[in-house]
Each structure stands twice: as C-alpha cells, then as structure tokens.
Design a protein around this motif. Sequence first.
Motif, mmCIF file in Angstrom:
data_model
loop_
_atom_site.group_PDB
_atom_site.id
_atom_site.type_symbol
_atom_site.label_atom_id
_atom_site.label_comp_id
_atom_site.label_asym_id
_atom_site.label_seq_id
_atom_site.Cartn_x
_atom_site.Cartn_y
_atom_site.Cartn_z
ATOM 1 N N LEU A 224 25.694 -12.408 -12.202
ATOM 2 C CA LEU A 224 26.926 -11.670 -11.978
ATOM 3 C C LEU A 224 26.682 -10.305 -11.343
ATOM 4 N N TYR A 225 25.727 -9.577 -11.895
ATOM 5 C CA TYR A 225 25.541 -8.180 -11.493
ATOM 6 C C TYR A 225 24.632 -8.015 -10.280
ATOM 7 N N ARG A 226 23.573 -8.831 -10.219
ATOM 8 C CA ARG A 226 22.599 -8.659 -9.139
ATOM 9 C C ARG A 226 22.802 -9.632 -7.983
ATOM 10 N N GLU A 227 23.082 -10.897 -8.297
ATOM 11 C CA GLU A 227 23.250 -11.890 -7.237
ATOM 12 C C GLU A 227 24.630 -11.769 -6.572
ATOM 13 N N GLU A 228 25.672 -11.771 -7.401
ATOM 14 C CA GLU A 228 27.031 -11.731 -6.866
ATOM 15 C C GLU A 228 27.526 -10.312 -6.612
ATOM 16 N N LYS A 229 26.886 -9.349 -7.277
ATOM 17 C CA LYS A 229 27.192 -7.926 -7.048
ATOM 18 C C LYS A 229 28.688 -7.632 -7.210
ATOM 19 N N ILE A 230 29.244 -8.075 -8.325
ATOM 20 C CA ILE A 230 30.682 -7.890 -8.541
ATOM 21 C C ILE A 230 31.004 -6.555 -9.223
ATOM 22 N N GLY A 231 29.988 -5.770 -9.565
ATOM 23 C CA GLY A 231 30.220 -4.481 -10.198
ATOM 24 C C GLY A 231 29.983 -4.511 -11.691
ATOM 25 N N LEU A 232 29.798 -3.327 -12.281
ATOM 26 C CA LEU A 232 29.438 -3.226 -13.695
ATOM 27 C C LEU A 232 30.554 -3.714 -14.617
ATOM 28 N N LEU A 233 31.744 -3.153 -14.485
ATOM 29 C CA LEU A 233 32.830 -3.527 -15.392
ATOM 30 C C LEU A 233 33.242 -4.990 -15.236
ATOM 31 N N PRO A 234 33.391 -5.514 -13.997
ATOM 32 C CA PRO A 234 33.689 -6.951 -13.875
ATOM 33 C C PRO A 234 32.581 -7.834 -14.449
ATOM 34 N N SER A 235 31.332 -7.383 -14.327
ATOM 35 C CA SER A 235 30.218 -8.159 -14.883
ATOM 36 C C SER A 235 30.299 -8.208 -16.400
ATOM 37 N N ILE A 236 30.618 -7.071 -17.019
ATOM 38 C CA ILE A 236 30.768 -7.024 -18.472
ATOM 39 C C ILE A 236 31.920 -7.918 -18.922
ATOM 40 N N TYR A 237 33.044 -7.826 -18.213
ATOM 41 C CA TYR A 237 34.216 -8.640 -18.551
ATOM 42 C C TYR A 237 33.891 -10.126 -18.452
ATOM 43 N N ASN A 238 33.263 -10.527 -17.361
ATOM 44 C CA ASN A 238 32.960 -11.945 -17.180
ATOM 45 C C ASN A 238 31.887 -12.429 -18.148
ATOM 46 N N MET A 239 30.967 -11.556 -18.544
ATOM 47 C CA MET A 239 29.987 -11.930 -19.568
ATOM 48 C C MET A 239 30.668 -12.189 -20.902
ATOM 49 N N MET A 240 31.653 -11.371 -21.244
ATOM 50 C CA MET A 240 32.393 -11.573 -22.495
ATOM 51 C C MET A 240 33.156 -12.890 -22.455
ATOM 52 N N CYS A 241 33.762 -13.186 -21.307
ATOM 53 C CA CYS A 241 34.458 -14.473 -21.154
ATOM 54 C C CYS A 241 33.480 -15.629 -21.300
ATOM 55 N N TRP A 242 32.312 -15.503 -20.667
ATOM 56 C CA TRP A 242 31.286 -16.555 -20.714
ATOM 57 C C TRP A 242 30.838 -16.809 -22.157
ATOM 58 N N ALA A 243 30.606 -15.723 -22.909
ATOM 59 C CA ALA A 243 30.143 -15.871 -24.296
ATOM 60 C C ALA A 243 31.188 -16.590 -25.147
ATOM 61 N N TRP A 244 32.453 -16.213 -24.995
ATOM 62 C CA TRP A 244 33.524 -16.819 -25.795
ATOM 63 C C TRP A 244 33.740 -18.283 -25.418
ATOM 64 N N ILE A 245 33.773 -18.563 -24.126
ATOM 65 C CA ILE A 245 33.996 -19.924 -23.665
ATOM 66 C C ILE A 245 32.819 -20.821 -24.070
ATOM 67 N N SER A 246 31.601 -20.292 -23.973
ATOM 68 C CA SER A 246 30.408 -21.061 -24.347
ATOM 69 C C SER A 246 30.422 -21.393 -25.829
ATOM 70 N N TYR A 247 30.850 -20.438 -26.640
ATOM 71 C CA TYR A 247 30.938 -20.669 -28.083
ATOM 72 C C TYR A 247 31.886 -21.837 -28.381
ATOM 73 N N ASN A 248 33.051 -21.813 -27.765
ATOM 74 C CA ASN A 248 34.039 -22.859 -28.008
ATOM 75 C C ASN A 248 33.623 -24.193 -27.399
ATOM 76 N N LYS A 249 32.889 -24.146 -26.288
ATOM 77 C CA LYS A 249 32.453 -25.367 -25.620
ATOM 78 C C LYS A 249 31.518 -26.186 -26.492
ATOM 79 N N TYR A 250 30.683 -25.505 -27.294
ATOM 80 C CA TYR A 250 29.699 -26.220 -28.092
ATOM 81 C C TYR A 250 30.047 -26.230 -29.583
ATOM 82 N N ARG A 251 31.272 -25.881 -29.904
ATOM 83 C CA ARG A 251 31.712 -25.934 -31.285
ATOM 84 C C ARG A 251 32.111 -27.367 -31.628
ATOM 85 N N LYS A 252 31.679 -27.863 -32.765
ATOM 86 C CA LYS A 252 31.978 -29.239 -33.166
ATOM 87 C C LYS A 252 33.435 -29.368 -33.615
#
Length: 252
Positions: A224-252
């Motif tokens: 997000l931050y180095r390859e796509e270079k979307i900026g610090l705040l968007p990178s933080i926001y998308n990381m938070m989305c990724w963590a939440w979605i990943s948690y729900n994706k693998y929840r039984k």
Amino acid sequence: MVSIITPMYKGAAFVGDAIRSVLAQDYQNWEMIIVDDCSPDGGAGIAEVKKVAAGDPRVILVESKQNRGSSGARNIALEKAQGRYIAFLDSDDIWHADYLSKQLNFMKQKDAALVFSSYRRINEETKEELLRPFIVPDKVTYKRLLKSNPIFPSAAVFDTQKAPKIFFNEELGSMRDDYVFLLHMLKEIGVAYGNKEVIADYRMRKASATGDKRKVIKPQWNVLYREEKIGLLPSIYNMMCWAWISYNKYRK
C-alpha cells in the motif's frame, strides 16, 4: 484456448490432484504449464507430474534452472502461454469439473476482462471443509481491492484480448506478488466480476507463505505505502480495513 499457469515448489504431495482436476474439465481446450521452481525434493514433484499427466501433451512441464519464487515461476509460464485466456491454478489447489466452462460462460455474460469465483476452503490432507465457502462480491474495483483482496488466484481467469498480459513483480518473491499483480490489472481494466458459484477448492496449508497472517502485515503495508504509494493516511485506513475483513473472512 485457456492457458493454465501452475507454479510448483515442493508440490509432490498435492500436484497430482491439481492435474487430475484439470484433466476432468468438461471444457477441454486448454494447456497446463507447470513450472517447477527448483523444488528441493529430489525430483519428486516432477516425477508426480509426469506420472499423472501420462503423456498428455497439453500438460507442459518446465524445470526452472533457478529458484525465482512463485512470481518468477508464473512469469516463465506466462511467457510460454499460447491461449487467449489465462487461468491460474496453484499446485495444491483443485478445480471442480465445470470450473472452466462456467468461468468462460460467466465472462461472456459480463463481457468481462477478468472474472473470479467463490471457493471452498479445505483441509490439506483430508479435503474436508474447514470453513464455510467464501462467496465473492459481485464486482471489485482498484479502490475496493486496496481494502482487501477477495480474488483467490486459483479462481481467477482473464482474457488477453480485453486485458493486458501483465507479468508478476519478481522482487516480491512469493509474498503479495499476486496481490500486486491484481492491483495493476484493475488499474488497467477498471472492474473484475465475481462469480458466486463455488467451483474451486483452496487447500489451507499451514506451511504456505501466507498461512500465518502476522507475517503478511509488513508486506501488506509495503504494497500500500511503497508499491502503490497511496499516502500515509490512506495506507493506515486500508490496513485497518484489511485487518477487519481478514478477521471476518477466516472466522468459523
């Protein structure tokens, strides 16, 4: 024709299932390019490919002279691919017998450049379902993909007449290379369409590169931050989305 791209590393235990699932397809106009990435298994994976393929000329085995990771192995296969359509199938995953026909029909219905299907998540040994099937969204854009990746590589097919034949970034090795590939693809084509039918199996292996999600946090951030270079705040926001979605994706 469909060119099926299959990287293999230490794949002797599972690649036979992958090949058999391709041989069983009700759509038969395909070639399967299997690239062994210098597996340290004494040639066991290569021997298994030769045994299961049983001389079928559509199964093409390439023995890489150097270890280049899954990204490099996929690039080798992409360079050799002759088909209009490119499909990915990792050596430990499995397609249902109607996978190709349903994906190509769905692609035609949507007039799409890239389609991806829903899939089962199975035990690496017993093939029993470990989690409920992952049902994909109707469509994905680049912006949506930054939050999380619902596209399972072994359930994705793209049309080279409607999408550029993009290659994988080998600097990423075998970590997030498929994610970066898809991000670059979505920048070009705009949207990919999700086929809700469950027509593939993802073998959940403990030893896989992304099996431990904690090891993926830094690579995900770097994308997000180095390859796509979307900026610090968007990178933080998308990381938070990724963590939440990943948690729900693998929840039984």
